[in-house]
Design an enzyme around this catalytic site. Structure first.
Site, mmCIF file in Angstrom:
data_model
loop_
_atom_site.group_PDB
_atom_site.id
_atom_site.type_symbol
_atom_site.label_atom_id
_atom_site.label_comp_id
_atom_site.label_asym_id
_atom_site.label_seq_id
_atom_site.Cartn_x
_atom_site.Cartn_y
_atom_site.Cartn_z
ATOM 1 N N ARG A 264 1.583 -27.807 -24.721
ATOM 2 C CA ARG A 264 1.591 -28.822 -25.767
ATOM 3 C C ARG A 264 2.404 -28.320 -26.950
ATOM 4 O O ARG A 264 2.733 -27.132 -27.037
ATOM 5 C CB ARG A 264 0.156 -29.146 -26.220
ATOM 6 C CG ARG A 264 -0.533 -27.989 -26.903
ATOM 7 C CD ARG A 264 -1.902 -28.351 -27.494
ATOM 8 N NE ARG A 264 -2.476 -27.191 -28.167
ATOM 9 C CZ ARG A 264 -3.597 -27.227 -28.878
ATOM 10 N NH1 ARG A 264 -4.290 -28.350 -28.988
ATOM 11 N NH2 ARG A 264 -4.059 -26.125 -29.464
ATOM 12 N N THR B 82 -6.853 -25.167 -75.619
ATOM 13 C CA THR B 82 -6.040 -25.222 -74.395
ATOM 14 C C THR B 82 -4.569 -25.390 -74.778
ATOM 15 O O THR B 82 -3.680 -24.932 -74.067
ATOM 16 C CB THR B 82 -6.500 -26.345 -73.449
ATOM 17 O OG1 THR B 82 -6.223 -27.612 -74.025
ATOM 18 C CG2 THR B 82 -7.972 -26.231 -73.105
ATOM 19 N N GLN C 221 -7.433 -21.920 -33.265
ATOM 20 C CA GLN C 221 -8.362 -20.916 -33.789
ATOM 21 C C GLN C 221 -7.884 -19.505 -33.419
ATOM 22 O O GLN C 221 -7.911 -18.583 -34.237
ATOM 23 C CB GLN C 221 -9.773 -21.143 -33.220
ATOM 24 C CG GLN C 221 -10.515 -22.342 -33.779
ATOM 25 C CD GLN C 221 -10.284 -23.647 -33.023
ATOM 26 O OE1 GLN C 221 -9.227 -23.863 -32.436
ATOM 27 N NE2 GLN C 221 -11.267 -24.529 -33.062
ATOM 28 N N HIS D 167 -1.259 -32.997 -34.895
ATOM 29 C CA HIS D 167 -1.221 -33.426 -33.492
ATOM 30 C C HIS D 167 0.083 -34.121 -33.129
ATOM 31 O O HIS D 167 0.574 -34.972 -33.883
ATOM 32 C CB HIS D 167 -2.384 -34.381 -33.205
ATOM 33 C CG HIS D 167 -3.731 -33.800 -33.503
ATOM 34 N ND1 HIS D 167 -4.223 -32.691 -32.857
ATOM 35 C CD2 HIS D 167 -4.690 -34.168 -34.394
ATOM 36 C CE1 HIS D 167 -5.441 -32.418 -33.324
ATOM 37 N NE2 HIS D 167 -5.737 -33.293 -34.263
ATOM 38 N N LYS E 94 -5.810 -24.842 -69.699
ATOM 39 C CA LYS E 94 -4.755 -25.856 -69.528
ATOM 40 C C LYS E 94 -4.272 -25.767 -68.095
ATOM 41 O O LYS E 94 -3.790 -24.717 -67.657
ATOM 42 C CB LYS E 94 -3.611 -25.587 -70.511
ATOM 43 C CG LYS E 94 -2.654 -26.753 -70.638
ATOM 44 C CD LYS E 94 -3.278 -27.958 -71.326
ATOM 45 C CE LYS E 94 -2.901 -28.039 -72.788
ATOM 46 N NZ LYS E 94 -3.670 -29.101 -73.485
HETATM 47 O O1 LIG Z 1 -6.447 -25.753 -30.899
HETATM 48 C C1 LIG Z 1 -7.296 -26.672 -30.893
HETATM 49 N N1 LIG Z 1 -8.555 -26.417 -31.320
HETATM 50 C C2 LIG Z 1 -9.529 -27.361 -31.354
HETATM 51 O O2 LIG Z 1 -10.694 -27.093 -31.759
HETATM 52 C C3 LIG Z 1 -9.183 -28.651 -30.885
HETATM 53 N N2 LIG Z 1 -9.872 -29.825 -30.790
HETATM 54 C C4 LIG Z 1 -9.014 -30.747 -30.305
HETATM 55 O O3 LIG Z 1 -9.288 -31.965 -30.094
HETATM 56 N N3 LIG Z 1 -7.769 -30.189 -30.088
HETATM 57 C C5 LIG Z 1 -7.864 -28.894 -30.454
HETATM 58 N N4 LIG Z 1 -6.938 -27.896 -30.462
#
Ligand SMILES: O=c1[nH]c(=O)c2[nH]c(=O)[nH]c2[nH]1
Length: 292
Positions: free
Chosen positions: A171, A57, A214, A242, A12
């Site tokens: 940014r 369930t 990353q 973004h 469930k």
């Molecule tokens: O931190 C980021 N990693 C990306 O792989 C990436 N690609 C992107 O267009 N902006 C960003 N910013």
């Protein structure tokens, strides 16, 4: 050629459970979404419709509510372990269980005894897998939304004929963190572990000067593993929310990193796992969970 039944489970999904515990006039609430899935000797129902081994369930749903009354729910990991172990130990045909719980947060309104406000969309999560006598716990957090208004750069990437993105040394970096971490064992102070992992991830997001999302993702996972020996592996899924600088030049205005358009889609989706190279085998901890 023969056609055979492959892996299967049933249960469930998304039982909505709210409990009120009372200490005099002071109430505490827990708001959970609980999903149960059972596995085992279930070929008959699939192949012939014989349901002799199928714990309904509906019964699984009732067990969730009855267990919430029979003992305090406690931490979501403990509740999931209790439920999973019950299904496996009480039904001969059932050899495995998967219990997923999301906990929705409520904050007390100004110290009020029995009134609460939903703080944010953030959820604490757990996924408990029982296989016979063995248990795996993967806990986490979902929809943890964070933003830093500086301390983030992105440059040095390849420029091909389709590249239009401008390099930046400053940014906005914003994301909605989904994190899951796999525990080494089950003898854990779940509440303390959750609070400290959440806190170290937030601190790392804030303190780490970011050259890419990353890099921030890896730093967050690494910080958890460096401070929490009870954790073997962290998986993170982080959409890049973004924020685009608005071109104000048509209005004769300069935009010195002050006015942004917050786009909701498309978004970069940055995902990865960070683990100890000597981490114990994951067993079935991640099976049927999303990769990240
Ligand atoms: O931190 C980021 N990693 C990306 O792989 C990436 N690609 C992107 O267009 N902006 C960003 N910013």
């Amino acid at each position: 050629m023969a056609i055979v039944l492959g892996p299967n489970q049933y249960g469930k999904a998304e039982n909505r459970l709210v409990t009120v515990s009372r200490n005099g006039s002071v109430h505490t609430i827990k708001d959970l979404t609980v999903s149960t899935s059972l596995r085992g000797d279930l070929a008959d129902t699939h192949l012939t419709g014989d349901n002799a081994k199928v714990l309904a369930t509906d019964t699984q749903k009732n067990t969730v509510y009855a267990f919430a009354k029979e003992a305090p729910v406690g931490e979501i990991e403990d509740f999931a372990l209790r439920l999973g172990r019950h299904f496996v130990s009480s039904q001969e045909a059932i050899t495995g269980a998967r219990v997923l719980i999301d906990e929705h947060g409520w904050e007390r309104i100004d110290g009020h005894d029995h009134s609460f406000v939903r703080g944010s969309d953030e959820k604490r999560t757990t996924a408990v897998t029982i296989d016979g006598e063995q248990a795996w716990v993967v806990s986490g957090v979902r929809d943890l939304v964070v933003l830093k208004s500086t301390g983030s750069e992105f440059h040095g990437y390849p420029k091909d004929p389709y590249t239009t993105l401008k390099e930046t040394n400053d940014r906005i970096l914003a994301t909605s963190v989904t994190a899951r971490w796999r525990y080494v064992g089950t003898d854990v102070d779940w509440a303390k572990s959750f609070t400290e992992i959440r806190s170290i991830m937030l601190k790392t997001f804030a303190d780490k000067h970011s050259l890419s999302l990353q890099q921030t993702l890896y730093a967050m996972g690494e910080a958890v593993l460096n401070t929490r020996p009870e954790v073997a592996e962290v998986r993170l899924s982080m959409p890049n929310k973004h924020h685009f600088l608005v071109d104000l030049s048509p209005f004769g205005l300069e935009n010195d990193n002050e006015v942004f358009y917050a786009a909701d889609r498309p978004y970069g989706l940055i995902e990865g796992s960070v683990l100890r190279d000597d981490a114990p085998d994951a067993g079935q901890a991640w099976s049927t969970l999303p990769t990240f």
